[in-house]
Design an enzyme around this catalytic site. Structure first.
Site, PDB file in Angstrom:
ATOM      1  N   LYS A  78     -13.806   7.665  -4.896  1.00 11.08           N
ATOM      2  CA  LYS A  78     -12.002   7.371  -5.294  1.00 11.08           C
ATOM      3  C   LYS A  78     -13.070   5.635  -5.665  1.00 11.08           C
ATOM      4  CE  LYS A  78      -7.104   5.759  -4.205  1.00 11.08           C
ATOM      5  NZ  LYS A  78      -6.765   5.747  -2.947  1.00 11.08           N
ATOM      6  N   SER A 153      -1.884   9.016  -3.777  1.00 14.62           N
ATOM      7  CA  SER A 153      -2.464   8.251  -5.382  1.00 14.62           C
ATOM      8  C   SER A 153      -4.456   8.612  -5.595  1.00 14.62           C
ATOM      9  CB  SER A 153      -2.717   6.491  -5.131  1.00 14.62           C
ATOM     10  OG  SER A 153      -3.934   5.791  -3.786  1.00 14.62           O
ATOM     11  N   SER A 177      -1.376   8.144   0.594  1.00 12.43           N
ATOM     12  CA  SER A 177      -2.422   8.637  -0.540  1.00 12.43           C
ATOM     13  C   SER A 177      -3.763   9.765  -0.462  1.00 12.43           C
ATOM     14  CB  SER A 177      -2.858   7.622  -1.322  1.00 12.43           C
ATOM     15  OG  SER A 177      -2.168   6.973  -2.085  1.00 12.43           O
TER      16      SER A 177
HETATM   17  N1  GLN Z   1       2.834   6.651  -3.021  1.00 13.18           N
HETATM   18  C1  GLN Z   1       2.796   5.833  -1.829  1.00 13.18           C
HETATM   19  C2  GLN Z   1       3.009   4.675  -2.757  1.00 13.18           C
HETATM   20  O1  GLN Z   1       3.710   4.443  -3.495  1.00 13.18           O
HETATM   21  C3  GLN Z   1       1.028   5.211  -1.249  1.00 13.18           C
HETATM   22  C4  GLN Z   1       0.270   5.036  -2.336  1.00 13.18           C
HETATM   23  C5  GLN Z   1      -0.992   4.800  -0.932  1.00 13.18           C
HETATM   24  O2  GLN Z   1      -0.666   5.561   0.310  1.00 13.18           O
HETATM   25  N2  GLN Z   1      -1.652   4.175  -1.188  1.00 13.18           N
HETATM   26  O3  GLN Z   1       2.399   3.553  -2.272  1.00 13.18           O
END
Ligand code: GLN
Length: 461
Positions: A78, A153, A177
């Site tokens: 990632k 993400s 994420s």
């Molecule tokens: N969907 C969540 C957000 O928008 C989680 C993101 C994450 O875990 N980095 O922040």
């Protein structure tokens, strides 16, 4: 010969050990697949030359009898993990020219174990989102339906795993994420206990929540990768000194006699395979226990206050002075402003503005402190639950992937998007998503049991 990219990570390791094929051959097959599926936009940066060189070195080590635990396995990283000499962007314009002079601890551990780097995968900008729609490099397409998002993400990693563009991938979680895109792309994902994996060299979003983890085609594959990444790191003061067991050897395919909690707040909306899963756990000999987690609903609000407050502090470092993109201005202040306005996308700017408020004198008392208090109550929900049961079981994300069009109009902000994911991030407990979208959450440090139950959940036909 069968397509080498169809083998799981575990099968690939076996084939490499038996000299059925070489790492150069497997790596070449993955590079070809990456080319074929480039339109999915799973990778921000592909590193074919690095990959082939690493694969060659891996084959030499194996020939010399020095095979590591992931010797010769082609992986995707990632783009939140700093990789020495390889561009690392966090999917942001502000880091679009950043080539780190150092390597993150967890990726270094992967390379030390023999893994091969295929490239860097797409994410929402600074991991803020659930769809990759906020990436400066454009959205990733879900390999199962290209009109839909892969989740996020870590959507690039999940799509790369699902489309066989890598044998396994790293991800990060701050609020779900890894599990979110794992669910949307029907792959496995695992987030260990907070502190198990070093955060050194992982681009910071919210430091008290950020956790490196993995995505793979099976939980066994995830176990093999995560046991390599874990371990104490003097460069991260929150990293744990605990021993790291060989998790993949502990997947004994049985949950007989285990107590599995079903939190009622996590079953308000359930996916199609839910009833079947409940029956499956019973048939496997587990005892199911109803559990109350009364502060689940608040987790989303708490998550946004805490994560945005911390993000404001962490993202203050991107000022155009030492690294990253710079937009000139007539004065220093103007240069800062121009750089940050042009460097960050709208979602990241929104979160920093809110975070600045939450950590300002007034906002701190009205929001940040109450959020931290509520965070303690959420933790108590887990403590109480784990007095009664060994693990918790629920859907990871009870909704189906939304379309790219819907994502542009805020679908990722929907109530059921990450409700079942955020509480476990706020408390740091280990959690994972099986490749059929079902989630297991465990006690602090009991990563082994979470992986073991998830592995059984993946046996469900
Ligand atoms: N969907 C969540 C957000 O928008 C989680 C993101 C994450 O875990 N980095 O922040």
């Amino acid at each position: 010969m069968t397509d080498l990219t169809d083998l799981t990570l575990s099968e690939t390791l076996k084939g490499l050990a038996e000299k059925a094929f070489s790492s150069v051959e497997v790596t070449t097959a993955y590079l070809k697949k990456m080319e074929e599926k480039r339109h999915l936009n799973a990778y921000i940066t592909e590193t074919p030359e690095v990959a082939l060189k690493m694969a060659e070195e891996s084959d030499n080590r194996r020939a010399n009898g020095q095979a590591g635990k992931l010797e010769g396995i082609p992986m995707a990283i990632k783009d939140m993990f700093c990789t020495k000499g390889i561009r690392t962007t966090a999917a942001s314009r502000i880091l679009s020219n950043f080539i780190p002079p150092f390597e993150s601890t967890t990726t270094q551990k992967l390379w030390d174990a023999g893994a091969v780097c295929l490239g860097k995968t797409n994410t929402d900008e600074f991991a803020m989102g659930s769809s990759t729609i906020t990436s400066y490099f454009g959205v990733t397409k879900n390999p199962h339906d290209e009109t839909r998002v892969p989740g996020g993400s870590s959507g690039g990693s999940a799509a790369a795993v699902a489309a066989h563009m890598c044998a396994g991938a790293t991800g990060t979680e701050t609020g779900g994420s890894i599990r979110h895109p794992a669910s949307f792309c029907q792959v496995s994902g695992f987030k260990p206990t907070y502190g198990r994996c070093s955060r050194y060299g992982v681009i910071a979003y919210a430091s008290s929540l950020d956790e490196p983890g993995v995505l793979g085609r099976s939980i066994e594959d995830c176990a093999r990768m995560i046991e390599v990444m874990m371990g104490h790191d003097p460069k991260d003061s929150t990293s744990s000194h605990r021993d790291v067991p060989a998790f993949h050897t502990m997947l004994d395919k049985t949950i007989k006699g285990m107590k599995i909690g079903i939190p009622k707040e996590y079953t308000e909306l359930v996916p199609d395979n839910w009833e079947k899963a409940i029956q499956f756990l019973k048939d496997e000999g587990a005892q199911l226990v109803d559990i109350d987690m009364p502060h689940t609903e608040e987790a989303g609000m708490v998550y946004y206050v805490v994560s945005q407050g911390e993000a404001t502090t962490n993202l203050a470092r991107y000022d155009g002075v030492r690294y990253g993109v710079r937009e000139e201005g007539k004065t220093l202040d103007e240069m800062y402003m121009n750089t940050r306005m042009a460097g960050f996308g709208q979602e990241v700017r929104n979160r920093m503005i809110l975070g600045t408020f939450f950590t300002s004198a007034k906002g701190y008392n009205d929001y940040f402190v109450p959020a931290q208090k509520m965070r303690s109550l959420i933790k108590q929900d887990f403590d109480r639950a784990f007095e009664k049961v060994d693990v918790l079981f629920s859907p990871a994300v009870p909704i189906k992937p939304f379309t790219i069009e819907e994502a542009k109009h805020g679908a990722a902000k929907g109530r059921f998007n990450d409700n079942y994911l955020m509480p476990s991030c706020l408390t740091g407990v280990p959690a994972g998503c099986a490749n059929n979208g079902l989630q297991v959450i465990g006690r602090m440090w009991d990563d082994a049991t979470v992986l073991k139950v998830l592995d059984v959940v993946e046996m469900m036909k």
